[in-house]
Design a protein around this motif. Structure first.
Motif, PDB file in Angstrom:
ATOM      1  N   MET A  57      47.139  29.923  49.970  1.00  0.00           N
ATOM      2  CA  MET A  57      46.796  30.791  51.092  1.00  0.00           C
ATOM      3  C   MET A  57      46.894  32.229  50.621  1.00  0.00           C
ATOM      4  N   ALA A  58      45.895  33.064  50.910  1.00  0.00           N
ATOM      5  CA  ALA A  58      45.930  34.478  50.566  1.00  0.00           C
ATOM      6  C   ALA A  58      46.187  35.280  51.826  1.00  0.00           C
ATOM      7  N   LEU A  59      47.126  36.146  51.786  1.00  0.00           N
ATOM      8  CA  LEU A  59      47.474  36.901  52.990  1.00  0.00           C
ATOM      9  C   LEU A  59      47.333  38.377  52.682  1.00  0.00           C
ATOM     10  N   LYS A  60      46.515  39.070  53.460  1.00  0.00           N
ATOM     11  CA  LYS A  60      46.357  40.505  53.251  1.00  0.00           C
ATOM     12  C   LYS A  60      47.409  41.216  54.079  1.00  0.00           C
ATOM     13  N   TYR A  91      49.282  37.818  66.095  1.00  0.00           N
ATOM     14  CA  TYR A  91      50.611  37.608  66.634  1.00  0.00           C
ATOM     15  C   TYR A  91      50.773  38.421  67.904  1.00  0.00           C
ATOM     16  N   SER A 129      53.249  40.542  58.443  1.00  0.00           N
ATOM     17  CA  SER A 129      53.601  39.393  57.616  1.00  0.00           C
ATOM     18  C   SER A 129      53.705  38.131  58.459  1.00  0.00           C
ATOM     19  N   ARG A 130      53.439  37.010  57.816  1.00  0.00           N
ATOM     20  CA  ARG A 130      53.598  35.721  58.476  1.00  0.00           C
ATOM     21  C   ARG A 130      55.024  35.507  58.953  1.00  0.00           C
ATOM     22  N   ASP A 189      43.506  36.121  57.427  1.00  0.00           N
ATOM     23  CA  ASP A 189      44.155  35.198  56.511  1.00  0.00           C
ATOM     24  C   ASP A 189      43.128  34.183  56.058  1.00  0.00           C
ATOM     25  N   THR A 190      43.351  33.599  54.914  1.00  0.00           N
ATOM     26  CA  THR A 190      42.446  32.557  54.456  1.00  0.00           C
ATOM     27  C   THR A 190      43.215  31.276  54.253  1.00  0.00           C
ATOM     28  N   PHE A 243      42.931  27.013  53.031  1.00  0.00           N
ATOM     29  CA  PHE A 243      42.151  26.039  52.298  1.00  0.00           C
ATOM     30  C   PHE A 243      42.081  24.773  53.109  1.00  0.00           C
TER      31      PHE A 243
END
Lengths: 287, 166
Positions: free
Chosen positions: B1-4, A144, B32-33, A153-154, A156
């Motif tokens: 979705m996994a967010l660290k 950002y 954070s997103r 981030d992952t 799918f």
């Protein structure tokens, strides 16, 4: 304000079932429906008439395909209107496309990842009981503005059984609508895969495997093509009121309005091949 | 979705409205997103484009909120200079994570310049959406169209409501 059609409390979805329609014609239909219709659509094309290579919007032939063999064997190469990678499709491919209004599915944001999560769950329901189907994780770095470091981030993005991919998908998103289309490998000819290079931008789980070790055939897991197609339609019925539409009402090969998907000309492919040979300091062999 | 996440609750609470400072403060490692920046002095659309009124020319791009939701931009399709754009109409597209997403013009007018750097470095849209990642400059045919667009506070609230509903 646009009023969208609803039946039995669910939004309407028109279902067009095709068989062996040329992939370029299918792509033209999809883009026309995306941009000039306000209905929801599902298009299922059971196979396509001949092998075609289909690249994403930013695809560069010299990086993605073996130009010498493609020119030699006169394999058609298409650049489609959606993003994503390169596939070779033929009569062993089953195509499923969703074209929806952005508010068709409650709570679903019209961005790439939420859309892929929703379609992935739909196919998980379709393929429940047939092999270890899952969405394959791909690690992607985002950042950002003003961040000093990246966020990991992952997402799918691929349809896989075990670590082998059996479906490639891509999307196109407009202000109020979106398309998600998938080419499923019901079966494929290993020889055709040789026309494709291993892409430089590949997901980590691919681990530099060649196509034959990276892909799998759905026919080894699902009893029949019609089983997959019927279960897909049934799964759609959980979210939409599905109404079959005869293809004659939508197929119009002469209508290329809104069609940005293009068949690359032989000249374009030859120029790409010559440039590549120059860059690699090798002689271009006449094909 | 996994967010660290790292210090995510703090990051979630942060909503910066900047005055276009060129050297913004460094922020915690992981964000954070939900965090995206909105600049003062710009106008915004509901399809997440920004426009900067520079008198006879308007500069247009996509917002930090948009680029964050789209993911890494790998390709940008832009119009030719001297072409026309319509208010709310698509003028180009960005490709990210296997998706092309239309970019729409906030105003009608004539394209006077396109950002050619985006051809080689499409990621500028991610790293600098309001500055180096600008997409086109337009000579507006009806400058009053800018008045109907959202200001920073309104756009911030719009994004919060959009994210809250999903």
């Amino acid at each position: 304000m646009i009023l969208h059609r609803v039946r039995d409390g669910l939004p309407l979805m028109n279902l067009v079932s095709l068989r062996a329609v040329p992939i370029l014609q299918q792509l033209h239909l999809e883009e026309r429906l995306l941009r000039s219709s306000s209905d929801n659509w599902c298009i299922i094309n059971d196979g396509t008439n001949r092998p075609n290579i289909v690249m994403g919007i930013s695809g560069r032939p010299s990086e993605l395909i073996d130009l010498k063999s493609v020119l030699r064997d006169r394999v058609p190469v298409i650049r489609r209107f959606s993003g994503g990678g390169t596939v070779i499709v033929d009569d062993g491919t089953i195509f499923v496309t969703f074209i929806c209004n952005k508010d068709a599915i409650p709570g679903l944001q019209p961005y790439p990842h939420p859309l892929m999560s929703w379609t992935g769950q739909l196919y998980k329901d379709v393929l429940h009981g047939f092999g270890d189907f899952h969405l394959q994780e791909n690690e992607i770095f985002l950042y950002y503005m003003y961040a000093s470091l990246t966020v990991l981030d992952t997402y799918f993005t691929d349809y896989a059984i075990g670590s082998r991919k059996f479906g490639g998908n891509a999307q196109s998103i407009t202000k109020n609508r979106w398309v998600h289309h998938t080419s499923f490998l019901w079966d494929y000819d290993i020889k055709n895969m040789e026309y494709l290079k291993i892409p430089s931008r590949a997901p980590k789980y691919r681990s530099a495997r060649p196509h034959v070790e990276f892909l799998c055939r759905m026919t080894e897991y699902v009893p029949s093509r019609s089983t997959f197609i019927e279960r897909t339609i049934a799964s759609l019925g959980n979210h939409f009121s599905v109404k079959p539409i005869h293809q004659d009402r939508v197929i119009d090969p002469s209508n290329t309005l809104h069609s940005s998907s293009k068949l690359l000309t032989r000249q374009e492919l030859e120029e790409a091949y010559s440039s590549l040979c120059e860059k690699l300091h090798i002689a271009a062999i006449s094909v | 979705m996994a967010l660290k996440l790292w210090a995510s609750s703090t990051a979630n609470a942060l909503k910066i409205s900047c005055s276009g400072a060129k050297t913004p403060p460094l922020l915690p490692f992981s964000i954070s997103r939900c965090f995206s920046s909105v600049l003062d002095g710009l106008k915004y659309t509901s399809s997440h484009e920004w426009v900067k009124n520079e008198g006879s020319v308007a500069t247009i791009g996509i917002t930090d909120h948009a680029q964050g939701h789209l993911g890494e931009v790998v390709f940008v399709e832009l119009p030719e200079a001297a072409s026309s754009v319509s208010k709310g109409g698509s003028f180009g597209a960005v490709e990210s994570v296997k998706a092309t997403s239309d970019v729409n013009s906030p105003v009608a007018g004539e394209v006077v310049e396109v950002n050619t750097k985006l051809t080689e470095t499409p990621g500028l849209i991610n790293s600098s959406p309001y500055e180096d990642g600008w997409m086109i400059k337009v000579r507006p045919s009806s400058p009053s169209e800018l008045d109907s667009l959202m200001g920073p506070k309104e756009y911030t609230k719009f994004c919060e409501e959009e994210d809250a509903h999903h």
